[in-house]
Motif scaffolding. Structure first.
Motif, short mmCIF file in Angstrom:
data_model
loop_
_atom_site.label_atom_id
_atom_site.label_comp_id
_atom_site.label_asym_id
_atom_site.label_seq_id
_atom_site.Cartn_x
_atom_site.Cartn_y
_atom_site.Cartn_z
N ARG A 36 0.85 -1.19 0.00
CA ARG A 36 0.00 0.00 0.00
C ARG A 36 0.88 1.25 0.00
N CYS A 37 0.50 2.23 -0.86
CA CYS A 37 1.37 3.40 -1.00
C CYS A 37 0.98 4.50 -0.02
N ASN A 38 -0.24 4.37 0.59
CA ASN A 38 -0.72 5.36 1.56
C ASN A 38 -0.91 6.76 0.98
N GLY A 41 -6.41 9.04 -1.80
CA GLY A 41 -7.15 8.95 -3.05
C GLY A 41 -6.64 7.91 -4.02
N CYS A 42 -5.63 7.14 -3.67
CA CYS A 42 -5.14 6.10 -4.59
C CYS A 42 -6.18 4.99 -4.69
N ARG A 43 -6.63 4.72 -5.92
CA ARG A 43 -7.73 3.75 -6.07
C ARG A 43 -7.27 2.31 -5.80
N PHE A 44 -5.97 2.08 -5.91
CA PHE A 44 -5.46 0.73 -5.65
C PHE A 44 -5.41 0.43 -4.15
N CYS A 45 -5.33 1.51 -3.36
CA CYS A 45 -5.14 1.33 -1.93
C CYS A 45 -6.37 1.74 -1.12
N GLU A 46 -7.47 1.96 -1.80
CA GLU A 46 -8.71 2.36 -1.15
C GLU A 46 -9.07 1.36 -0.05
N GLY A 52 -4.10 -2.88 -3.27
CA GLY A 52 -2.72 -2.39 -3.16
C GLY A 52 -2.00 -2.54 -4.48
N HIS A 53 -0.73 -2.27 -4.49
CA HIS A 53 0.09 -2.34 -5.71
C HIS A 53 0.88 -3.65 -5.72
N GLY A 54 1.11 -4.09 -6.89
CA GLY A 54 1.97 -5.27 -6.98
C GLY A 54 1.30 -6.41 -7.71
ZN ZN Z 1 -1.62 3.10 -3.75
#
Ligand code: ZN
Length: 114
Positions: A36-38, A41-46, A52-54
């Protein structure tokens, strides 16, 4: 019984020749995980939705004292890192076997003195 010593030495020589190039070895194990990039507003980490990413590759290395170092590994380095981890494990395995043979050899040499 000189044959036993000769046998042990021959087995040891075979093991020595199997030791990988030690300049390549790496410790630890390779894991794959989502991160998670924290960033707000990141939709991958909502929360509860995003995954999350990866997955990204992490080289996890135990430093003792329950400390673990986690080092991200770029995808293009995956094979190289895997080979290096394998070389380390193989080296450790072979060293144990060689040490075991040397114990036998020590016993054998002591026997021959008597
Ligand atoms: Zn993210």
């Amino acid at each position: 019984m000189k044959d036993k010593s000769a046998q042990l030495i021959a087995s040891r020589e075979k093991l020595v020749q199997q030791i990988p190039d030690p300049s390549t070895i790496l410790p630890g194990s390779l894991l794959s995980r989502m991160v998670r990039c924290n960033k707000p507003g990141c939709r991958f980490c909502e929360k509860d939705k995003g995954k999350g990413h990866g997955p990204i590759l992490i080289l996890s290395v135990s430093l003792g004292d329950r400390q673990v170092r986690q080092i991200p590994v770029p995808g293009e380095m995956k094979k190289e890192v895997e080979d290096s981890l394998r070389a380390f494990a193989q080296t450790q395995k072979l060293l144990k076997q060689i040490a075991g043979l040397n114990l036998e050899l020590l016993k054998e040499r002591k026997r021959q003195r008597q």
